[in-house]
Design an enzyme around this catalytic site. Structure first.
Site, PDB file in Angstrom:
ATOM      1  N   GLY A 140     -16.972  85.676 129.061  1.00 57.86           N
ATOM      2  CA  GLY A 140     -15.651  85.768 128.460  1.00 57.86           C
ATOM      3  C   GLY A 140     -15.583  85.110 127.100  1.00 57.86           C
ATOM      4  O   GLY A 140     -15.948  85.697 126.079  1.00 57.86           O
ATOM      5  N   CYS A 141     -15.119  83.881 127.086  1.00 56.57           N
ATOM      6  CA  CYS A 141     -14.834  83.212 125.818  1.00 56.57           C
ATOM      7  C   CYS A 141     -16.085  82.840 125.032  1.00 56.57           C
ATOM      8  O   CYS A 141     -16.061  82.846 123.803  1.00 56.57           O
ATOM      9  CB  CYS A 141     -13.962  81.990 126.078  1.00 56.57           C
ATOM     10  SG  CYS A 141     -12.350  82.444 126.773  1.00 56.57           S
ATOM     11  N   VAL A 142     -17.178  82.527 125.703  1.00 57.84           N
ATOM     12  CA  VAL A 142     -18.426  82.244 124.984  1.00 57.84           C
ATOM     13  C   VAL A 142     -18.903  83.514 124.286  1.00 57.84           C
ATOM     14  O   VAL A 142     -19.254  83.511 123.104  1.00 57.84           O
ATOM     15  CB  VAL A 142     -19.504  81.687 125.936  1.00 57.84           C
ATOM     16  CG1 VAL A 142     -20.866  81.634 125.254  1.00 57.84           C
ATOM     17  CG2 VAL A 142     -19.106  80.297 126.431  1.00 57.84           C
ATOM     18  N   THR A 145     -16.601  84.477 121.357  1.00 58.38           N
ATOM     19  CA  THR A 145     -16.780  83.546 120.242  1.00 58.38           C
ATOM     20  C   THR A 145     -18.095  83.808 119.519  1.00 58.38           C
ATOM     21  O   THR A 145     -18.152  83.800 118.284  1.00 58.38           O
ATOM     22  CB  THR A 145     -16.710  82.102 120.753  1.00 58.38           C
ATOM     23  OG1 THR A 145     -15.400  81.878 121.317  1.00 58.38           O
ATOM     24  CG2 THR A 145     -16.960  81.093 119.633  1.00 58.38           C
TER      25      THR A 145
END
Length: 196
Positions: A140-142, A145
């Site tokens: 998800g966020c990794v 990013t």
């Protein structure tokens, strides 16, 4: 047909971006978004110490909402995000990784630490041309990013043991895909060696 994927030339100076290592993602007793990730936190402690010793830039991120209109579609898709209220202890960085003065905590509403924030500008102001992206969750966020870091023209390095996911298969698959298209995925020790 396989892609011609190559290793990136190392950055001259990396910024460490610790993605969502907040209590809401590190304490499974308190949050459905969290996973058992003590080894991931320990790997981040090691990286954090190395960056601090060198005086290289460090940025934390957390997800925190104080209005129902923030990321409303994302929150509709994943209702568990609604527990991440701005005044909640769940949005604080895990105390094992306590930010120091001068280490910004970027509050974000969506998956990427770059979307809707000034992170890219802060990294450039700190003189970094590369980022080490760590934290939770890999799929998800990794991932978001890391992809956005590349799209901001940073050299992206992901220390493998410093990332984690609630889904082990998603973790492995996303690291593999990231390593082919967007970033270099290396062991924590190899990443530390690149710091010089």
């Amino acid at each position: 047909m396989t892609l011609d994927s190559r290793s990136l030339t190392p950055a001259q100076r990396y910024a460490l971006v610790l993605v969502d290592l907040a209590v809401g993602f590190t304490d499974p007793q308190r949050s459905p978004l969290a996973s058992s990730c003590d080894a991931v936190v320990a790997a981040n402690v090691k990286l954090l110490e190395a960056f601090r010793q060198r005086g290289w830039p460090v940025f934390f991120t957390t997800v925190a909402y104080d209005s129902p209109v923030q990321a409303r579609v994302f929150r509709e898709k994943l209702p568990a995000l609604n527990i991440l209220k701005a005044d909640s202890s769940l949005v604080r960085i895990d105390p094992r990784l306590e930010p120091r003065v001068g280490e910004p905590v970027i509050v974000k509403f969506w998956a990427s630490a770059f979307f809707g924030t000034n992170l890219a500008e802060l990294i450039r102001q700190a003189g970094a041309d590369g980022v080490m992206v760590t934290g939770l969750t890999t799929s998800g966020c990794v991932r978001a990013t890391a992809v956005d870091a590349l799209q901001h023209d940073f050299r992206v390095l992901i220390p493998e043991q410093a990332t984690g996911d609630r889904d082990a298969q998603a973790h492995v698959a996303n690291l593999r895909d990231l390593s082919i298209k967007y970033a270099d995925v290396r062991s924590v020790e190899d990443c530390l060696a690149l710091l010089g």
